[in-house]
Design a protein around this motif. Structure first.
Motif, PDB file in Angstrom:
ATOM      1  N   VAL A 169     -22.305  37.247  55.940  1.00  0.00           N
ATOM      2  CA  VAL A 169     -21.688  38.644  55.982  1.00  0.00           C
ATOM      3  C   VAL A 169     -22.271  39.129  57.490  1.00  0.00           C
ATOM      4  N   SER A 170     -21.049  39.044  58.290  1.00  0.00           N
ATOM      5  CA  SER A 170     -21.438  39.930  59.719  1.00  0.00           C
ATOM      6  C   SER A 170     -22.458  38.868  60.574  1.00  0.00           C
ATOM      7  N   GLY A 171     -22.381  37.654  60.278  1.00  0.00           N
ATOM      8  CA  GLY A 171     -23.078  36.645  61.166  1.00  0.00           C
ATOM      9  C   GLY A 171     -24.153  35.988  60.345  1.00  0.00           C
ATOM     10  N   PHE A 172     -24.710  36.920  59.476  1.00  0.00           N
ATOM     11  CA  PHE A 172     -25.752  36.293  58.447  1.00  0.00           C
ATOM     12  C   PHE A 172     -25.185  35.477  57.516  1.00  0.00           C
ATOM     13  N   SER A 173     -26.257  34.507  57.318  1.00  0.00           N
ATOM     14  CA  SER A 173     -25.769  33.288  56.170  1.00  0.00           C
ATOM     15  C   SER A 173     -27.042  33.237  55.323  1.00  0.00           C
ATOM     16  N   LEU A 174     -26.733  33.077  54.035  1.00  0.00           N
ATOM     17  CA  LEU A 174     -27.737  32.971  53.170  1.00  0.00           C
ATOM     18  C   LEU A 174     -27.477  31.666  52.399  1.00  0.00           C
ATOM     19  N   HIS A 175     -28.087  30.688  52.029  1.00  0.00           N
ATOM     20  CA  HIS A 175     -27.941  29.479  51.236  1.00  0.00           C
ATOM     21  C   HIS A 175     -29.049  29.236  50.393  1.00  0.00           C
ATOM     22  N   ALA A 176     -28.563  29.132  49.173  1.00  0.00           N
ATOM     23  CA  ALA A 176     -29.764  28.711  48.155  1.00  0.00           C
ATOM     24  C   ALA A 176     -29.120  27.494  47.396  1.00  0.00           C
ATOM     25  N   GLY A 177     -28.890  26.493  47.729  1.00  0.00           N
ATOM     26  CA  GLY A 177     -28.395  25.564  46.766  1.00  0.00           C
ATOM     27  C   GLY A 177     -29.144  24.336  46.520  1.00  0.00           C
ATOM     28  N   VAL A 178     -30.258  24.420  47.095  1.00  0.00           N
ATOM     29  CA  VAL A 178     -31.406  23.187  46.862  1.00  0.00           C
ATOM     30  C   VAL A 178     -32.571  23.385  46.340  1.00  0.00           C
TER      31      VAL A 178
END
Length: 493
Positions: free
Chosen positions: A300-309
Motif C-alpha cells: 500500500v502506497s510504497g509500504f510492503s508487509l510480508h509474513a510468509g516465513v
C-alpha cells in the motif's frame, strides 16, 4: 579477530587458516579508489563525516598483520600462528559482518527466543522514508514503535485478549541494504506467533495464533501507513496539500551525505560524469514462474508487509538459519567481480521481476554505495520489544537465559550445565556456525593458546620482517582480474 576460512586436515578436524583481506577484490577496490572518492567529495565542499572516514580507514586495517596481531602457540608442538585484529565495524566489512552474524544468531536462539513458534514480519518503506530513516535514525526508532504496536495489537486481538491481559514479543533487526547494494532501510521483525497470558498462580502461559491471512495483511499495512503518516505530519516532517504530500527536509541541506544517500536509495549514480543517471544493470528474460516468497505480502502506497516465513517451536536450526540470514553482512564478496573495462559488477542474490541479474558500478560510485551503508554512530540496529524487552517482568520467565527483573545475576557455580553451555566465546560460536576452531593447532591438532598481544609498531615490523625473510609470509598480491564472465544472454540498460 579477523574472519577465517577452513583449511581441512581431516573431515573431523578443521584447522585455522588466516584470512588475507588484501587478496580480496573488495579490499583492493577500496584501497585503490577510496582516497580519490574522499578527495572528490572534499573538492565539492561535501567532506565525508568522520564516522564514514573511520569506517574505511579501519576496514583497510582489518585482518592486516601490519597493524597488530595475537601470537597463538600450540601447547604440545609449540607451533605458532598469528591472528590479526579486526575492525569490528558495522558498515560493509564482510569479515566482521560474518562474525557479528554468527554471534547475533547464537545469542537470539540460545538466550532470547523461547521454544515457541516464531514468524518473520518484513516491512519495507517508500523511497522517501528510507532516506529519512537513514539521515534521521531517531525518527526511525519512533516509527518502529508504531509498527510494533500495530502488529502486537493485531496478534493480541486475534487471540481474544486485550493489551492489559496478554503480551507478545518481538526482536527487530534493522537492515540497511538491498540486494543491489542500495540503501534500503527496512525492518525484519521476529514475532512470537501468539501471546503470553498470566495465570491465577502468577505463571505465564503461551497461546498460539494462526498465521495472517491476505486480508489481515492488507488491513495491517493500511493501519501502519496511516499511523506513520500521521506521526510524521505531527512532527512537521510530512507536508500535505490538496493534491500531494511531501517530506520537509530543509534542514538536511547541510548534510554532506545527502546526495550520496539519496542516490543510493533511488538506484542512481552519485559521483562522476554520469551523476544522477540510473545505475547500469544487466538483464535477462524475466521468469514467469510464480514465486512462493510473495504468497503472503501486502503493498500500500510504497509500504510492503510480508509474513510468509515461520519456524515452529521445534525447528530451532531453521530459526537460527533465519537469524543468520537477517543479520548477514551487507556485501557478499562471492557476488563481486570486475568487468573487462574495469567497472565493478555485483550479482543480485535473486533476479528482480524485470529480469535484472547484475548491477554495474563505476569504481567511485561503488565506493559511494559503500559509504551510504555506514550507519551513524550509536544507532542500535537490534531492538527488543514486549516480553523480550529488558524492563519486561515476563522476560525472566519466557527467555531461555532467564535474565530479567526478579532474577539477580547468577554466579558461575550456580549455573546449570545448560546455562554454562550457552555462555560461549566468540571462537566457540565461530566453530558452531562455520565448523572452524581457532583454538586447535593446524599442525598437530593440539590445544592452541594466546601467548602475546603485539601492538607496538616497531615490534610488529621486526616480527613480520623476520617471517617474510623466512618465506612464511607471501608478498602483497596484484589487483585481481575479472574472474566471472558476464552472462551469455543479457544487455545493458
Amino acid at each position: 579477530m579477523s574472519q577465517v576460512a577452513i583449511k581441512e586436515r581431516s573431515p573431523h578436524s578443521p584447522s585455522y587458516q588466516r584470512h588475507r583481506p588484501e587478496r580480496t577484490l573488495l579490499y583492493q577496490i577500496i584501497e585503490r579508489h577510496y582516497p580519490e572518492f574522499r578527495d572528490v567529495m572534499a573538492t565539492q565542499g561535501k567532506p565525508l563525516p568522520l564516522h564514514v572516514q573511520q569506517e574505511f580507514a579501519d576496514y583497510l586495517k582489518c585482518g592486516r598483520l601490519e597493524h597488530g596481531f595475537l601470537r597463538v602457540q600450540c601447547s604440545e608442538c609449540h607451533h605458532e600462528h598469528l591472528v590479526a585484529f579486526s575492525c569490528k565495524r558495522r558498515g560493509f566489512c564482510p569479515s566482521c559482518g560474518a562474525r557479528r552474524m554468527a554471534e547475533s544468531a547464537a545469542l537470539l536462539v540460545d538466550e532470547v527466543i523461547p521454544e515457541q513458534p516464531i514468524r518473520q514480519w518484513v516491512l519495507s518503506f517508500p523511497f522517501q522514508l528510507r532516506f529519512l530513516f537513514a539521515s534521521r535514525p531517531q525518527l526511525m526508532g519512533r516509527v518502529l514503535g508504531i509498527v510494533y504496536r500495530a502488529i502486537s495489537s493485531h496478534l493480541i486481538q486475534k487471540a481474544g485478549f486485550t493489551r492489559k491481559t496478554a503480551q507478545t514479543g518481538a526482536v527487530t533487526l534493522i537492515q540497511r541494504f538491498g540486494s543491489a547494494l542500495n540503501l534500503n532501510v527496512h525492518f525484519h521483525m521476529l514475532f512470537l506467533d501468539g501471546v503470553y497470558t498470566e495465570t491465577k498462580h502468577g505463571r505465564t502461559r503461551f497461546q498460539r495464533t494462526n498465521g495472517p491471512e491476505q486480508q489481515e495483511l492488507i488491513e495491517l499495512v493500511h493501519t501502519i501507513s496511516y499511523r506513520v503518516a500521521g506521526f510524521l505530519e505531527r512532527e512537521g516532517i510530512l507536508e500535505r496539500d490538496v493534491e500531494n504530500s511531501y517530506l520537509n527536509l530543509e534542514d538536511q541541506d547541510e548534510d554532506p551525505m545527502q546526495q550520496v544517500l539519496g542516490c543510493s536509495v533511488s538506484y542512481r549514480i552519485a559521483v562522476g560524469p554520469q551523476q544522477g543517471r540510473k545505475v547500469f544493470t544487466l538483464q535477462t528474460i524475466p521468469s514467469w514462474e510464480d514465486d512462493d516468497r510473495f504468497a503472503q505480502v501486502a503493498k500500500v502506497s510504497g509500504f510492503s508487509l510480508h509474513a510468509g516465513v515461520a519456524a515452529q517451536a521445534w525447528e530451532r536450526q531453521k530459526l537460527e538459519r533465519l537469524c543468520r540470514y537477517i543479520s548477514r553482512p551487507a556485501v557478499s564478496e562471492k557476488r563481486l567481480s570486475l568487468t573487462p573495462s574495469g567497472n565493478i559488477r555485483y550479482e543480485l542474490k535473486t533476479p528482480y521481476s524485470d529480469g535484472t541479474t547484475h548491477v554495474i558500478f563505476e569504481p567511485l560510485d561503488f565506493i559511494a554505495k559503500l559509504a551510504a551503508l555506514v550507519p551513524k554512530p550509536r544507532v542500535n540496529l537490534t531492538r527488543f520489544h514486549g516480553v523480550f524487552a529488558p524492563n519486561s517482568k515476563y522476560r525472566v520467565d519466557v527467555t531461555p537465559a532467564k535474565r530479567g527483573k526478579g532474577n539477580p545475576t547468577q554466579s558461575r557455580d550456580d549455573k546449570t550445565p545448560e546455562q554454562r553451555r550457552q555462555a560461549m566465546t566468540w571462537a566457540q560460536r565461530l566453530k558452531r556456525v562455520f565448523n572452524i576452531d581457532v583454538s586447535i593447532c593446524p599442525q598437530c591438532g593440539g590445544e592452541a593458546k594466546v601467548i602475546a598481544c603485539i601492538e607496538e609498531q616497531a615490534v610488529i615490523d621486526t616480527i613480520l620482517a623476520h617471517l617474510m625473510k623466512k618465506g612464511a609470509l607471501p608478498p602483497p598480491p596484484e589487483l585481481l582480474p575479472a574472474t566471472r564472465a558476464s552472462p551469455d544472454t543479457g544487455w545493458f540498460t
